[in-house]
Design a protein around this motif. Structure first.
Motif, PDB file in Angstrom:
ATOM      1  N   ARG A 145      -2.517   4.716  61.131  1.00 54.26           N
ATOM      2  CA  ARG A 145      -1.844   4.856  59.837  1.00 54.26           C
ATOM      3  C   ARG A 145      -1.213   3.546  59.359  1.00 54.26           C
ATOM      4  O   ARG A 145      -0.671   3.496  58.254  1.00 54.26           O
ATOM      5  N   ASP A 146      -1.216   2.550  60.210  1.00 52.18           N
ATOM      6  CA  ASP A 146      -0.569   1.271  59.903  1.00 52.18           C
ATOM      7  C   ASP A 146       0.930   1.465  59.674  1.00 52.18           C
ATOM      8  O   ASP A 146       1.521   0.918  58.743  1.00 52.18           O
ATOM      9  N   GLU A 147       1.546   2.253  60.570  1.00 52.68           N
ATOM     10  CA  GLU A 147       2.965   2.552  60.445  1.00 52.68           C
ATOM     11  C   GLU A 147       3.753   2.112  61.682  1.00 52.68           C
ATOM     12  O   GLU A 147       4.824   2.652  61.987  1.00 52.68           O
ATOM     13  N   VAL A 148       3.226   1.114  62.389  1.00 52.20           N
ATOM     14  CA  VAL A 148       3.852   0.686  63.639  1.00 52.20           C
ATOM     15  C   VAL A 148       5.292   0.226  63.413  1.00 52.20           C
ATOM     16  O   VAL A 148       6.217   0.615  64.141  1.00 52.20           O
ATOM     17  N   MET A 149       5.514  -0.598  62.404  1.00 49.67           N
ATOM     18  CA  MET A 149       6.846  -1.149  62.154  1.00 49.67           C
ATOM     19  C   MET A 149       7.851  -0.028  61.877  1.00 49.67           C
ATOM     20  O   MET A 149       8.961  -0.016  62.416  1.00 49.67           O
ATOM     21  N   TYR A 150       7.457   0.963  61.048  1.00 49.76           N
ATOM     22  CA  TYR A 150       8.357   2.055  60.701  1.00 49.76           C
ATOM     23  C   TYR A 150       8.663   2.932  61.915  1.00 49.76           C
ATOM     24  O   TYR A 150       9.806   3.362  62.110  1.00 49.76           O
ATOM     25  N   PHE A 151       7.635   3.191  62.714  1.00 45.73           N
ATOM     26  CA  PHE A 151       7.829   4.026  63.895  1.00 45.73           C
ATOM     27  C   PHE A 151       8.742   3.321  64.899  1.00 45.73           C
ATOM     28  O   PHE A 151       9.637   3.940  65.486  1.00 45.73           O
ATOM     29  N   LYS A 152       8.535   2.023  65.095  1.00 42.26           N
ATOM     30  CA  LYS A 152       9.397   1.253  65.986  1.00 42.26           C
ATOM     31  C   LYS A 152      10.856   1.318  65.545  1.00 42.26           C
ATOM     32  O   LYS A 152      11.769   1.443  66.365  1.00 42.26           O
ATOM     33  N   GLU A 153      11.080   1.239  64.248  1.00 45.81           N
ATOM     34  CA  GLU A 153      12.444   1.296  63.719  1.00 45.81           C
ATOM     35  C   GLU A 153      13.064   2.663  64.000  1.00 45.81           C
ATOM     36  O   GLU A 153      14.241   2.755  64.376  1.00 45.81           O
ATOM     37  N   ASP A 154      12.272   3.724  63.816  1.00 48.91           N
ATOM     38  CA  ASP A 154      12.770   5.069  64.106  1.00 48.91           C
ATOM     39  C   ASP A 154      13.151   5.205  65.576  1.00 48.91           C
ATOM     40  O   ASP A 154      14.196   5.776  65.918  1.00 48.91           O
ATOM     41  N   ILE A 155      12.294   4.701  66.451  1.00 44.47           N
ATOM     42  CA  ILE A 155      12.561   4.766  67.892  1.00 44.47           C
ATOM     43  C   ILE A 155      13.820   3.979  68.229  1.00 44.47           C
ATOM     44  O   ILE A 155      14.676   4.429  69.005  1.00 44.47           O
ATOM     45  N   MET A 179       8.739  14.408  66.832  1.00 43.49           N
ATOM     46  CA  MET A 179       8.692  15.678  66.107  1.00 43.49           C
ATOM     47  C   MET A 179       8.860  15.461  64.603  1.00 43.49           C
ATOM     48  O   MET A 179       8.147  16.073  63.791  1.00 43.49           O
ATOM     49  N   ASN A 180       9.784  14.601  64.224  1.00 39.83           N
ATOM     50  CA  ASN A 180      10.020  14.332  62.798  1.00 39.83           C
ATOM     51  C   ASN A 180       8.802  13.703  62.129  1.00 39.83           C
ATOM     52  O   ASN A 180       8.526  13.955  60.952  1.00 39.83           O
ATOM     53  N   ASN A 181       8.064  12.891  62.872  1.00 44.73           N
ATOM     54  CA  ASN A 181       6.916  12.197  62.294  1.00 44.73           C
ATOM     55  C   ASN A 181       5.620  13.000  62.359  1.00 44.73           C
ATOM     56  O   ASN A 181       4.761  12.850  61.477  1.00 44.73           O
ATOM     57  N   PHE A 182       5.483  13.842  63.394  1.00 45.00           N
ATOM     58  CA  PHE A 182       4.179  14.480  63.621  1.00 45.00           C
ATOM     59  C   PHE A 182       4.244  15.992  63.811  1.00 45.00           C
ATOM     60  O   PHE A 182       3.208  16.630  63.975  1.00 45.00           O
ATOM     61  N   GLY A 183       5.440  16.566  63.850  1.00 45.87           N
ATOM     62  CA  GLY A 183       5.542  17.998  64.038  1.00 45.87           C
ATOM     63  C   GLY A 183       5.240  18.455  65.449  1.00 45.87           C
ATOM     64  O   GLY A 183       5.094  19.648  65.723  1.00 45.87           O
TER      65      GLY A 183
END
Length: 269
Positions: free
Chosen positions: A153-163, A174-178
């Motif tokens: 999805r090219d969302e590595v930066m956003y996911f890293k920030e969430d983590i 869960m918030n990102n993928f259910g």
């Protein structure tokens, strides 16, 4: 998204013949010599077994240079678990960049979780030790598929920030993928025909409060082990105290877990 992950799991190829051969030997009366020969036919298994044998986690007092030495020291059950872990990682092509860890770090964290499970259950429930070692080694496997989806999805930066901003990695998933990597891992091993007990132990560790009574101990233990050692931190003071609190609240002897953690820290992990 949950159904998409389930569809992808169904397309995973079967585990290789080399894995089934090792499994067959481990469940037979064959000696460790035959087991070592089976492992020696797979370079990835050899590398993983020798690397693990020479890890400070297991505290062998000499360098382990051959598979036969390693297998003799580990025994059949532990060797089977290590081979399973190595095979699974090889099949899924470890890439966990979205969790800000390298493939090598991911493997090391899995091994640390396994070592905690082994040392802990050796003291509190030896009859469950082998299964818990395998569950702890494998329970983070779903992170590989989630990472692949984040990268796609090219969302590595956003996911890293969430983590980075959350203490609870499962909640971010869960918030990102259910769904969570733990539930995905359970589905992966169900697809590959692992023993039902292994699958259900991992699955219920996602929500140990609601696990069946007969699985509450193992479900909470796996959850606590993930608190102790995860992709963000391993055995930090905060993680250890949180884990000890959870242990005390859920019927474990807090002192035993504390001693296990201190022993593992002393090994230089």
């Amino acid at each position: 998204m949950i159904e998409e992950f389930k569809k992808r799991i169904k397309t995973l190829p079967p585990l290789p013949k080399s894995f089934h051969r090792v499994l067959q030997i481990c469940e037979s009366d064959s000696g460790v010599g035959e087991l070592a020969k089976a492992i020696e036919g797979d370079p990835m298994m050899v590398a993983q077994i020798l690397k693990t044998a020479n890890s400070p986690l297991y505290g062998f007092n000499r360098q382990i240079k051959t598979v036969l030495q390693a297998v003799s020291l580990f025994g059949k059950n532990m060797t089977k678990s290590l081979v399973a872990s190595s095979t699974v990682q090889g099949m899924l092509k470890v890439s966990v960049e979205p969790y800000s860890v390298s493939p090598e770090q991911f493997v090391n964290i899995s091994n640390l979780q396994g070592a905690i499970a082994k040392a802990w259950f050796k003291r509190i429930a030896p009859e469950k030790m082998d299964d818990m070692f395998l569950c702890a080694l494998l329970q983070d496997t779903g992170k590989i598929l989630i990472s692949d989806e984040v990268i796609r999805r090219d969302e590595v930066m956003y996911f890293k920030e969430d983590i980075a901003m959350s203490f609870d990695i499962g909640a971010v998933e869960m918030n990102n993928f259910g769904t969570t990597s733990v539930l995905i891992a359970a589905d992966i091993f169900d697809h590959w025909g692992f023993e039902k007990g292994i699958v259900e132990n991992i699955r219920h560790s996602n929500d140990p409060k609601n696990a069946p009574d007969e699985l509450k101990q193992t479900a909470w233990a796996l959850y606590i082990i993930r608190v102790l050692a995860n992709q963000k931190q391993q055995l930090s003071d905060l993680n250890v105290q949180t884990a000890l609190n959870l242990a005390a609240e859920n019927g474990f002897n807090e002192q035993i877990l504390k001693e296990v953690v201190e022993e593992i820290k002393e090994k230089g992990v």
